[in-house]
Motif scaffolding. Structure first.
Motif, PDB file in Angstrom:
ATOM      1  N   ARG A   8      42.637 -16.968  13.756  1.00  0.00           N
ATOM      2  CA  ARG A   8      41.682 -17.056  12.654  1.00  0.00           C
ATOM      3  C   ARG A   8      40.833 -15.792  12.656  1.00  0.00           C
ATOM      4  NH1 ARG A   8      44.721 -19.434  10.115  1.00  0.00           N
ATOM      5  NH2 ARG A   8      45.273 -21.544  10.635  1.00  0.00           N
ATOM      6  N   LEU A   9      40.222 -15.475  11.524  1.00  0.00           N
ATOM      7  CA  LEU A   9      39.460 -14.237  11.396  1.00  0.00           C
ATOM      8  C   LEU A   9      38.380 -14.088  12.464  1.00  0.00           C
ATOM      9  CD1 LEU A   9      39.032 -14.027   7.509  1.00  0.00           C
ATOM     10  CD2 LEU A   9      40.582 -12.689   8.952  1.00  0.00           C
ATOM     11  N   LYS A  17      38.435  -6.906  13.243  1.00  0.00           N
ATOM     12  CA  LYS A  17      37.434  -7.487  12.341  1.00  0.00           C
ATOM     13  C   LYS A  17      36.812  -6.398  11.476  1.00  0.00           C
ATOM     14  CE  LYS A  17      35.502 -11.485  14.761  1.00  0.00           C
ATOM     15  NZ  LYS A  17      34.275 -11.998  15.360  1.00  0.00           N
ATOM     16  N   LEU A  18      36.468  -5.276  12.099  1.00  0.00           N
ATOM     17  CA  LEU A  18      35.859  -4.164  11.374  1.00  0.00           C
ATOM     18  C   LEU A  18      36.818  -3.624  10.317  1.00  0.00           C
ATOM     19  CD1 LEU A  18      33.419  -2.284  11.072  1.00  0.00           C
ATOM     20  CD2 LEU A  18      34.461  -0.813  12.826  1.00  0.00           C
ATOM     21  N   PHE A  99      43.921 -16.110   6.876  1.00  0.00           N
ATOM     22  CA  PHE A  99      43.530 -16.347   8.259  1.00  0.00           C
ATOM     23  C   PHE A  99      42.123 -16.914   8.414  1.00  0.00           C
ATOM     24  CE2 PHE A  99      46.946 -13.269   8.402  1.00  0.00           C
ATOM     25  CZ  PHE A  99      47.787 -13.864   9.332  1.00  0.00           C
ATOM     26  N   ASN A 100      41.462 -17.267   7.303  1.00  0.00           N
ATOM     27  CA  ASN A 100      40.127 -17.855   7.431  1.00  0.00           C
ATOM     28  C   ASN A 100      40.243 -19.297   7.927  1.00  0.00           C
ATOM     29  OD1 ASN A 100      38.795 -19.961   5.415  1.00  0.00           O
ATOM     30  ND2 ASN A 100      40.442 -18.923   4.291  1.00  0.00           N
ATOM     31  N   SER A 167      32.126 -15.929  17.314  1.00  0.00           N
ATOM     32  CA  SER A 167      33.423 -15.801  17.965  1.00  0.00           C
ATOM     33  C   SER A 167      33.529 -16.804  19.089  1.00  0.00           C
ATOM     34  CB  SER A 167      33.599 -14.388  18.527  1.00  0.00           C
ATOM     35  OG  SER A 167      33.576 -13.443  17.500  1.00  0.00           O
ATOM     36  N   PRO A 168      34.742 -17.206  19.434  1.00  0.00           N
ATOM     37  CA  PRO A 168      34.884 -18.142  20.560  1.00  0.00           C
ATOM     38  C   PRO A 168      34.470 -17.473  21.877  1.00  0.00           C
ATOM     39  CG  PRO A 168      37.033 -17.365  19.825  1.00  0.00           C
ATOM     40  CD  PRO A 168      36.025 -16.816  18.866  1.00  0.00           C
ATOM     41  N   SER A 169      33.948 -18.246  22.776  1.00  0.00           N
ATOM     42  CA  SER A 169      33.483 -17.689  24.058  1.00  0.00           C
ATOM     43  C   SER A 169      34.619 -17.372  24.990  1.00  0.00           C
ATOM     44  CB  SER A 169      32.558 -18.673  24.745  1.00  0.00           C
ATOM     45  OG  SER A 169      31.484 -18.956  23.897  1.00  0.00           O
TER      46      SER A 169
END
Length: 169
Positions: A8-9, A17-18, A99-100, A167-169
């Protein structure tokens, strides 16, 4: 391969991401300038669209129209360049939007597919306005609204997920 399509994004590495963010940012500026041009040339009205493509109405033989009907070659050029460029805009935007993690199911599918239909309806519609009847300008308005709305919803979702969603940890 399944790993690629399950990302996912918000889970992407910072540099990716950038890249996605700046791509959509630049496309948003370009689409925004295009939308401004539409308003500048048509005043976002059915009369303005009709006049822009079919020319101004004249009351007698001595009246000079404000706008002349668009020549066949100019309509071909406008249609050709817009269908190709907007297809690329929506391949890129829809590809990133896919991908969202925020929008899923049928709404996601609608937002990805709809602009491709609206591209054909909008730019086919200007031919109908020019050669068949000015009333087709309402079709151009409706399809244009759907196309731009789809773009801005997808872009906003992408911006949110890339920059605000944790973001996921």
């Amino acid at each position: 391969m399944d790993q690629l399509f399950s990302k996912r994004l918000y889970e992407l590495p910072l540099k990716l991401k950038l890249l996605c963010f700046l791509t959509i940012f630049n496309l948003t500026i370009g689409v925004g300038v295009g939308l401004y041009y539409v308003g500048y040339t048509t005043q976002y009205s059915s009369t303005g669209i009709s006049e822009h493509f079919a020319g101004s109405e004249v009351s007698d033989d001595f009246d000079i129209p404000d706008k002349y009907p668009k020549p066949f070659s100019e309509l071909l050029n406008t249609t050709h360049t817009h269908i190709i460029s907007m297809t690329f805009i929506f391949i890129i935007t829809g590809g990133i939007f896919y991908f969202n993690s925020i929008m899923t199911g049928s709404i996601k599918t609608f937002l990805i597919v709809e602009p491709f239909i609206s591209i054909i309806v909008t730019f086919g519609g200007i031919w109908l306005v020019r050669f068949i009847h000015p009333g087709f300008s309402y079709l151009v308005i409706l399809s244009g609204i759907l196309m731009y709305l789809s773009f801005f919803i997808m872009a906003s979702t992408i911006f949110y997920e890339l920059s605000i969603k944790p973001s996921p940890s």
